[in-house]
Design a protein around this motif. Structure first.
Motif, PDB file in Angstrom:
ATOM      1  N   UNK A  46       0.863  -1.121  -0.018  1.00 15.65           N
ATOM      2  CA  UNK A  46      -0.141   0.043   0.084  1.00 15.65           C
ATOM      3  C   UNK A  46       0.924   1.203  -0.015  1.00 15.65           C
ATOM      4  N   UNK A  47       0.146   2.372  -0.448  1.00 17.55           N
ATOM      5  CA  UNK A  47       0.773   3.623  -0.558  1.00 17.55           C
ATOM      6  C   UNK A  47       1.323   3.905   0.755  1.00 17.55           C
ATOM      7  N   UNK A  48       2.337   4.708   1.181  1.00 17.64           N
ATOM      8  CA  UNK A  48       2.683   5.224   2.301  1.00 17.64           C
ATOM      9  C   UNK A  48       1.665   6.166   2.873  1.00 17.64           C
ATOM     10  N   UNK A  49       1.449   6.176   4.293  1.00 17.28           N
ATOM     11  CA  UNK A  49       0.432   7.142   4.922  1.00 17.28           C
ATOM     12  C   UNK A  49       0.992   8.334   4.935  1.00 17.28           C
ATOM     13  N   UNK A  50       0.228   9.594   4.568  1.00 19.42           N
ATOM     14  CA  UNK A  50       0.437  10.930   4.907  1.00 19.42           C
ATOM     15  C   UNK A  50       0.699  11.257   6.368  1.00 19.42           C
ATOM     16  N   UNK A  51       1.504  12.247   6.602  1.00 18.92           N
ATOM     17  CA  UNK A  51       1.842  12.375   8.021  1.00 18.92           C
ATOM     18  C   UNK A  51       0.573  12.985   8.448  1.00 18.92           C
ATOM     19  N   UNK A  52       0.317  13.133   9.922  1.00 20.87           N
ATOM     20  CA  UNK A  52      -0.919  13.567  10.616  1.00 20.87           C
ATOM     21  C   UNK A  52      -0.796  15.202  10.387  1.00 20.87           C
ATOM     22  N   UNK A  53       0.202  15.996  10.161  1.00 23.18           N
ATOM     23  CA  UNK A  53       0.180  17.367   9.811  1.00 23.18           C
ATOM     24  C   UNK A  53      -0.392  17.334   8.540  1.00 23.18           C
ATOM     25  N   UNK A  54       0.000  16.698   7.294  1.00 26.45           N
ATOM     26  CA  UNK A  54      -0.445  16.979   6.051  1.00 26.45           C
ATOM     27  C   UNK A  54      -2.037  16.611   6.078  1.00 26.45           C
ATOM     28  N   UNK A  55      -2.432  15.480   6.734  1.00 27.77           N
ATOM     29  CA  UNK A  55      -4.115  15.482   7.152  1.00 27.77           C
ATOM     30  C   UNK A  55      -4.600  16.416   7.552  1.00 27.77           C
ATOM     31  N   UNK A  56      -4.040  16.851   8.624  1.00 29.76           N
ATOM     32  CA  UNK A  56      -4.684  18.262   9.265  1.00 29.76           C
ATOM     33  C   UNK A  56      -4.922  19.104   8.308  1.00 29.76           C
ATOM     34  N   UNK A  57      -3.761  19.478   7.852  1.00 30.12           N
ATOM     35  CA  UNK A  57      -3.876  20.862   6.679  1.00 30.12           C
ATOM     36  C   UNK A  57      -4.750  20.523   5.726  1.00 30.12           C
ATOM     37  N   UNK A  58      -4.935  19.229   4.991  1.00 26.16           N
ATOM     38  CA  UNK A  58      -5.961  18.865   4.146  1.00 26.16           C
ATOM     39  C   UNK A  58      -7.389  19.293   4.442  1.00 26.16           C
ATOM     40  N   UNK A  59      -7.451  18.667   5.851  1.00 20.20           N
ATOM     41  CA  UNK A  59      -8.876  18.688   6.268  1.00 20.20           C
ATOM     42  C   UNK A  59      -9.175  20.288   6.534  1.00 20.20           C
ATOM     43  N   UNK A  60      -8.250  20.982   7.162  1.00 13.87           N
ATOM     44  CA  UNK A  60      -8.536  22.347   7.390  1.00 13.87           C
ATOM     45  C   UNK A  60      -8.925  22.931   6.081  1.00 13.87           C
ATOM     46  N   UNK A  61      -8.018  22.687   5.082  1.00 18.12           N
ATOM     47  CA  UNK A  61      -8.651  23.509   3.760  1.00 18.12           C
ATOM     48  C   UNK A  61      -9.572  23.052   3.211  1.00 18.12           C
ATOM     49  N   UNK A  62     -10.012  21.840   3.487  1.00 18.18           N
ATOM     50  CA  UNK A  62     -11.524  21.337   2.847  1.00 18.18           C
ATOM     51  C   UNK A  62     -12.535  21.914   3.701  1.00 18.18           C
ATOM     52  N   UNK A  63     -12.536  22.152   4.990  1.00 20.73           N
ATOM     53  CA  UNK A  63     -13.544  22.901   6.026  1.00 20.73           C
ATOM     54  C   UNK A  63     -13.348  24.345   5.626  1.00 20.73           C
ATOM     55  N   UNK A  64     -12.432  24.950   5.352  1.00 22.95           N
ATOM     56  CA  UNK A  64     -12.591  26.216   4.853  1.00 22.95           C
ATOM     57  C   UNK A  64     -13.342  26.745   3.535  1.00 22.95           C
ATOM     58  N   UNK A  65     -13.152  25.446   2.548  1.00 15.69           N
ATOM     59  CA  UNK A  65     -13.649  25.893   1.200  1.00 15.69           C
ATOM     60  C   UNK A  65     -15.186  25.457   1.337  1.00 15.69           C
ATOM     61  N   UNK A  66     -15.588  24.690   2.371  1.00 14.22           N
ATOM     62  CA  UNK A  66     -17.083  24.464   2.570  1.00 14.22           C
ATOM     63  C   UNK A  66     -17.609  25.476   3.486  1.00 14.22           C
ATOM     64  N   UNK A  67     -16.913  25.820   4.292  1.00 12.65           N
ATOM     65  CA  UNK A  67     -17.479  27.376   5.074  1.00 12.65           C
ATOM     66  C   UNK A  67     -17.718  28.411   4.168  1.00 12.65           C
ATOM     67  N   UNK A  70     -20.633  27.831   2.049  1.00 15.72           N
ATOM     68  CA  UNK A  70     -21.755  27.898   2.801  1.00 15.72           C
ATOM     69  C   UNK A  70     -21.979  29.385   2.970  1.00 15.72           C
ATOM     70  N   UNK A  71     -21.076  30.303   3.292  1.00 14.71           N
ATOM     71  CA  UNK A  71     -21.197  31.805   3.343  1.00 14.71           C
ATOM     72  C   UNK A  71     -21.849  32.447   2.230  1.00 14.71           C
ATOM     73  N   UNK A  72     -21.224  31.879   0.929  1.00 12.89           N
ATOM     74  CA  UNK A  72     -21.684  32.650  -0.297  1.00 12.89           C
ATOM     75  C   UNK A  72     -22.898  32.149  -0.457  1.00 12.89           C
ATOM     76  N   UNK A  73     -23.558  31.058  -0.236  1.00 12.34           N
ATOM     77  CA  UNK A  73     -24.819  30.369  -0.489  1.00 12.34           C
ATOM     78  C   UNK A  73     -25.747  31.245   0.544  1.00 12.34           C
ATOM     79  N   UNK A  74     -25.263  31.457   1.774  1.00  9.92           N
ATOM     80  CA  UNK A  74     -26.079  32.285   2.876  1.00  9.92           C
ATOM     81  C   UNK A  74     -26.255  33.494   2.594  1.00  9.92           C
TER      82      UNK A  74
END
Length: 195
Positions: A46-67, A70-74
């Motif tokens: 299997x491919x090597x697992x990304x570091x926790x920091x990289x996963x946290x940054x990716x998750x933060x970016x995804x949440x920011x995009x969704x927020x 949501x703000x634009x829709x609101x």
């Protein structure tokens, strides 16, 4: 030594037979390999697992995009709601202007009676809102309390009192030859030039 030589001859024959056998086996394997359907190459690990920091940054970016989405829709919904409210307010204002025009078209006597009746009903309703009957009649619906009041004895009496005073105003103005539209202006009622 003769044994060795004899043995050597046996070994050479065995070697030749083994080579022939190997050639036969290789041909069979190649023949079977040709019949196998080709597949995509898979990774053995299997491919090597990304570091926790990289996963946290990716998750933060995804949440920011969704927020942000949501703000634009609101904001879009708020703008549409504001536009709809403005259209509805304009429609109500237009209806009110049309109703006033219809009342004014019926003449100053009608306007005086209508406006004085409404004035007395409004004053009585303000008193009624502080009563326990209002709370019971309202039952969570302000329009229900208003409808009950207008049809109640208190509402009917207020309307009758307003109409009575309006008629007295009309009679008094006619006796003194005062223009009824001037009576309307003096009391803040609707007039042809005020709508």
């Amino acid at each position: 030594m003769e044994r060795k030589l004899a043995r050597r001859d046996d070994e050479l024959r065995e070697l030749a037979a083994a080579q022939d056998n190997l050639q036969t086996v290789e041909e069979e394997v190649l023949e079977q390999a040709k019949r196998i359907r080709p597949t995509t190459i898979t990774e053995p690990w299997p491919k090597p697992v990304k570091s926790i920091e990289a996963q946290a940054i990716a998750l933060k970016r995804m949440i920011e995009r969704e927020q942000a989405q949501h703000r634009r829709e609101q904001e879009r919904q708020d703008l549409e709601y504001t536009r709809e409210e403005a259209r509805e307010a304009e429609r109500r204002d237009q209806e009110d202007r049309e109703a006033r025009r219809r009342h004014v078209a019926k003449g100053p006597e009608h306007v005086i009676i209508h406006q004085m009746t409404n004035r007395f009903i409004k004053i009585a309703f303000e008193k009624y809102k502080s009563s326990p009957e209002y709370s019971r009649a309202q039952n969570g619906n302000w329009a229900g309390g208003l409808i009950f009041f207008v049809t109640s004895q208190m509402g009917e009496e207020a309307g009758a009192k307003g109409a009575e005073i309006a008629r007295e105003m009309i009679v008094s103005a006619k006796r003194s030859n005062e223009d009824l539209w001037d009576v309307c202006r003096r009391n803040g009622f609707w007039t042809p030039d005020g709508i």
